[in-house]
Motif scaffolding. Structure first.
Motif, PDB file in Angstrom:
ATOM      1  N   ALA A 177      11.847  -1.493   1.049  1.00 32.77           N
ATOM      2  CA  ALA A 177      11.323  -2.813   0.695  1.00 32.77           C
ATOM      3  C   ALA A 177      10.910  -3.572   1.949  1.00 32.77           C
ATOM      4  O   ALA A 177       9.900  -4.267   1.976  1.00 32.77           O
ATOM      5  CB  ALA A 177      12.384  -3.599  -0.084  1.00 32.77           C
ATOM      6  N   GLY A 181       7.116  -2.944   1.940  1.00 31.63           N
ATOM      7  CA  GLY A 181       6.829  -4.125   1.147  1.00 31.63           C
ATOM      8  C   GLY A 181       6.587  -5.351   1.994  1.00 31.63           C
ATOM      9  O   GLY A 181       5.553  -6.011   1.873  1.00 31.63           O
ATOM     10  N   TYR A 182       7.498  -5.646   2.905  1.00 30.73           N
ATOM     11  CA  TYR A 182       7.445  -6.901   3.639  1.00 30.73           C
ATOM     12  C   TYR A 182       6.492  -6.795   4.833  1.00 30.73           C
ATOM     13  O   TYR A 182       5.577  -7.593   4.985  1.00 30.73           O
ATOM     14  CB  TYR A 182       8.843  -7.285   4.100  1.00 30.73           C
ATOM     15  CG  TYR A 182       8.901  -8.588   4.848  1.00 30.73           C
ATOM     16  CD1 TYR A 182       8.653  -9.798   4.183  1.00 30.73           C
ATOM     17  CD2 TYR A 182       9.197  -8.624   6.205  1.00 30.73           C
ATOM     18  CE1 TYR A 182       8.708 -10.993   4.861  1.00 30.73           C
ATOM     19  CE2 TYR A 182       9.250  -9.816   6.895  1.00 30.73           C
ATOM     20  CZ  TYR A 182       9.010 -11.003   6.219  1.00 30.73           C
ATOM     21  OH  TYR A 182       9.059 -12.192   6.890  1.00 30.73           O
ATOM     22  N   PHE A 185       2.842  -5.589   3.647  1.00 33.46           N
ATOM     23  CA  PHE A 185       2.310  -6.364   2.521  1.00 33.46           C
ATOM     24  C   PHE A 185       2.020  -5.515   1.289  1.00 33.46           C
ATOM     25  O   PHE A 185       1.063  -5.733   0.591  1.00 33.46           O
ATOM     26  CB  PHE A 185       1.059  -7.153   2.944  1.00 33.46           C
ATOM     27  CG  PHE A 185       1.328  -8.054   4.104  1.00 33.46           C
ATOM     28  CD1 PHE A 185       2.027  -9.249   3.917  1.00 33.46           C
ATOM     29  CD2 PHE A 185       0.932  -7.691   5.383  1.00 33.46           C
ATOM     30  CE1 PHE A 185       2.306 -10.069   4.998  1.00 33.46           C
ATOM     31  CE2 PHE A 185       1.213  -8.512   6.467  1.00 33.46           C
ATOM     32  CZ  PHE A 185       1.906  -9.708   6.280  1.00 33.46           C
ATOM     33  N   GLU A 186       2.875  -4.481   1.046  1.00 33.67           N
ATOM     34  CA  GLU A 186       2.733  -3.669  -0.167  1.00 33.67           C
ATOM     35  C   GLU A 186       3.591  -4.308  -1.250  1.00 33.67           C
ATOM     36  O   GLU A 186       4.689  -3.844  -1.569  1.00 33.67           O
ATOM     37  CB  GLU A 186       3.194  -2.231   0.085  1.00 33.67           C
ATOM     38  CG  GLU A 186       2.292  -1.446   1.008  1.00 33.67           C
ATOM     39  CD  GLU A 186       1.016  -0.966   0.331  1.00 33.67           C
ATOM     40  OE1 GLU A 186       0.859  -1.227  -0.895  1.00 33.67           O
ATOM     41  OE2 GLU A 186       0.191  -0.344   1.007  1.00 33.67           O
ATOM     42  N   THR A 187       3.101  -5.399  -1.813  1.00 33.75           N
ATOM     43  CA  THR A 187       3.899  -6.145  -2.777  1.00 33.75           C
ATOM     44  C   THR A 187       4.335  -5.270  -3.952  1.00 33.75           C
ATOM     45  O   THR A 187       5.464  -5.382  -4.440  1.00 33.75           O
ATOM     46  CB  THR A 187       3.100  -7.349  -3.302  1.00 33.75           C
ATOM     47  OG1 THR A 187       2.513  -7.992  -2.170  1.00 33.75           O
ATOM     48  CG2 THR A 187       4.011  -8.315  -4.027  1.00 33.75           C
ATOM     49  N   GLY A 188       3.460  -4.376  -4.391  1.00 30.61           N
ATOM     50  CA  GLY A 188       3.784  -3.510  -5.526  1.00 30.61           C
ATOM     51  C   GLY A 188       5.024  -2.688  -5.245  1.00 30.61           C
ATOM     52  O   GLY A 188       5.962  -2.638  -6.057  1.00 30.61           O
ATOM     53  N   MET A 190       7.312  -3.291  -3.042  1.00 27.12           N
ATOM     54  CA  MET A 190       8.473  -4.148  -2.868  1.00 27.12           C
ATOM     55  C   MET A 190       9.075  -4.504  -4.233  1.00 27.12           C
ATOM     56  O   MET A 190      10.283  -4.403  -4.434  1.00 27.12           O
ATOM     57  CB  MET A 190       8.103  -5.431  -2.128  1.00 27.12           C
ATOM     58  CG  MET A 190       9.323  -6.222  -1.715  1.00 27.12           C
ATOM     59  SD  MET A 190       8.954  -7.471  -0.507  1.00 27.12           S
ATOM     60  CE  MET A 190       8.144  -8.672  -1.519  1.00 27.12           C
ATOM     61  N   LEU A 191       8.184  -4.862  -5.176  1.00 27.69           N
ATOM     62  CA  LEU A 191       8.677  -5.199  -6.506  1.00 27.69           C
ATOM     63  C   LEU A 191       9.353  -4.000  -7.160  1.00 27.69           C
ATOM     64  O   LEU A 191      10.405  -4.131  -7.784  1.00 27.69           O
ATOM     65  CB  LEU A 191       7.528  -5.718  -7.380  1.00 27.69           C
ATOM     66  CG  LEU A 191       7.018  -7.114  -6.996  1.00 27.69           C
ATOM     67  CD1 LEU A 191       5.832  -7.510  -7.873  1.00 27.69           C
ATOM     68  CD2 LEU A 191       8.130  -8.153  -7.124  1.00 27.69           C
TER      69      LEU A 191
END
Lengths: 223, 353
Positions: A177, A181-182, A185-188, A190-191
């Motif tokens: 994550a 993710g952070y 910037f791979e928000t998908g 991370m979620l």
């Protein structure tokens, strides 16, 4: 990032997290249990009353509990290298995780054992039971449901700690994550990671609660 | 069987000392049921805990079945020190039951009864056989596999008794064992203790705050107050003792002792006197009218015993002859003091109670 790309990362993260949490839980249980029991036994009014030993264990546990895990993680690097040869990777992360969780679990064990009715201890002493009998036949069996509940809490805390293990290249879901993710910037992703963590924690809690319920079923029936 | 000599227990807290036992001398004969009665704070609980050294006496000695237990306890530490192996062995020969039963909820009934046998190192198969025998003895053979949580209070105490008997003790200590039970259940548990006392020759030392317990099972009794034994002896002897507080509390008779123009007399019946119609004989012999102000009759340890408060006409001086008649018949006669007068051995305050 597509689901096909995410899937192997998530699987690997899951495996790493379970590996780290599993082993550190085992070590924390083995280390925290005797420490917690000793905290009760050596306390005033305990069977092995020894103020010096009690104060020392208490102090060690308090120091361990008050250090932020991220500091512990870095501070233990020399010790980890000594123990497993490296300070990077999931295996190396087990060392600070376990060291961080031992005092945490020890306090939970202490609370659980203290809750055992003193009358039971008295009864066993009246039968001629010694300290060993009291611990293994009364305190631990009677405290078992609370101990299991405490272990569940410890596992969940360790899942959280293990996210920070990413700092030393520990891998796992938390690291995933953080790095993908952070930082990318791979928000998908991370979620998705957060979702997996929620499922994991819920499963652990559910498992723990079920175990406690099974262990106490005969106490509640009929009253 | 149990002897305490000058037993003293002082609890020290940071700023004060509390004397729970103040030189208690107690002798419990083999095969008797001995009741120690007193209000909470009288020191009964400390006393029974000192008998098996769950609490270490500050001074004095405890001898159980000829063994000086105080000699087995390592001196030095005030309490909580580890019991020596010899003391643990001695404890395993003394059964104990508790007010709140103290059964392990994690174990089955059978598992609870087996616990003392595990401590004694009895092999598994013998343990199971012995536990079932004991459960049969207390009437719970069918409950071996259930957990204590599913039993009633009376059943739990029966399990406690079975567990206390597992080590084949000669002595049973009962710490307010019936205080958490309803009257009906109390009676059945006391009956069980009585039976065990008779059948196994078990010596029972029990502490209680209920006079009924002493009345229904005890051969002997002691009254404790402020850490001291105020009165003790066989229950029937106590009843025959003029001015005995225990007798007065065992058989409280109502009625105001201060009546005008009459003499109030407390008569205690015991032994063969209970069988005689003394009161009607008295009335006929002296042609006097007797009013009964209050009476209590009961069976104590299988014997009819009772007290009666009667009023004779005229002043005390006029009644010397009738009172002599009652004494001649083997009755204990007491003149209860009315408030303000002091014509008796009984302290005023106690007689009014």
């Amino acid at each position: 990032m597509t689901w096909d790309q995410m899937q192997p990362l998530l699987v690997q993260g899951c495996v790493d997290t379970l590996y780290m949490v599993g082993w550190s839980t085992a070590v924390a249980a083995l280390g925290g249990l005797p420490l917690g029991v000793l905290l009760v036994l050596t306390d005033r009014g305990g069977m092995l009353r020894n103020t010096a030993v009690n104060k020392v264990i208490g102090a060690v546990v308090n120091v361990g509990r008050s250090l932020p895990f991220i500091i512990l993680l870095v501070a233990l690097i020399p010790f980890t290298r000594l123990l497993v040869g490296t300070f990077i990777g999931p295996t190396a992360a087990i060392v600070p995780l376990a060291v961080g969780a031992i005092p945490f679990f020890a306090r939970l064990v202490e609370t659980a054992v203290r809750e055992v009715d003193h009358g039971l201890v008295e009864a066993v002493q009246a039968m001629g039971g010694g300290t060993g009998t009291t611990v293994f036949k009364v305190l631990l069996p009677q405290a078992l449901p609370s101990l299991v509940a405490g272990l569940t809490t410890t596992v969940i805390v360790l899942v959280g700690y293990s996210a920070m293990a990413g700092v030393v290249g520990g891998g796992g879901l938390g690291n995933l994550a953080l790095t993908y993710g952070y930082q990318r910037f791979e928000t998908g992703l991370m979620l998705a990671t957060v979702a997996v963590l929620i499922v994991l924690v819920t499963l652990v809690q559910l498992l723990g609660d079920t175990a406690v319920r099974l262990l106490t079923r005969h106490e509640r029936k009929g009253g | 069987m149990i002897t305490t000599t000058d037993l003293t227990k002082v609890y020290r807290t940071r700023d004060r000392e509390v004397t729970a036992l103040d030189g208690v001398n107690l002798h419990v004969a083999e095969g008797e049921v001995f009741g120690v009665i007193g209000q909470s704070g009288a020191g009964k609980s400390s006393l029974i805990r000192c008998v098996n050294l769950l609490e270490r006496p500050t001074s004095g000695s405890v001898t159980v079945a000829g063994q000086d237990l105080t000699a087995l306890a390592p001196a030095g530490r005030a309490d909580g020190g580890r019991p020596s192996a010899a003391l643990r062995r001695a404890r395993s020969r003394i059964g104990m039951i508790f007010q709140h039963f103290n059964l392990l909820s994690a174990r089955t009934v059978q598992g609870n009864v087996e616990l003392p046998l595990e401590i004694l190192g009895v092999p598994r198969r013998d343990r199971a056989r012995r536990a079932l025998e004991l459960l049969d003895l207390v009437g719970l053979a069918d409950k071996a596999r259930v957990h204590p949580g599913q039993l009633s209070g009376g059943q739990k105490q029966r399990v406690g008794i079975a567990r206390a008997l597992a080590g084949d003790p000669k002595v049973l200590l009962s710490d307010e064992a019936t205080s958490a039970l309803d009257p009906e259940t109390t009676r059945s548990v006391l009956r069980l203790l009585r039976d065990l006392n008779r059948e196994l020759g078990l010596t029972v030392l029990l502490i209680t705050h209920e006079m009924d317990v002493v009345k229904s099972v005890c051969d002997s009794a002691a009254l404790m107050r402020g850490g001291r034994v105020v009165e003790s002896g066989r229950v029937d002897d106590l009843l025959a003792t003029p001015g005995s507080e225990l007798a007065a509390e065992l058989f409280p008779v109502g009625g105001d002792p201060a009546t005008a123009g009459g003499t109030v007399v407390d008569v205690t019946f015991h032994g063969s006197a209970t069988a005689q119609p003394v009161i009607s004989q008295l009335a006929r012999t002296y042609h006097i009218d007797i009013s009964i102000l209050g009476a209590a009759m009961d069976t104590v340890a299988g014997r009819q015993i009772g007290r009666m408060r009667i009023e004779l006409p005229g002043r005390h001086e006029d009644n010397v002859v009738p009172i002599g008649f009652l004494r001649e018949r083997g009755l204990t006669v007491d003149i209860p003091a009315a408030a303000g007068t002091a014509r008796t051995t009984v302290p005023t305050e106690e007689a009014v109670k």
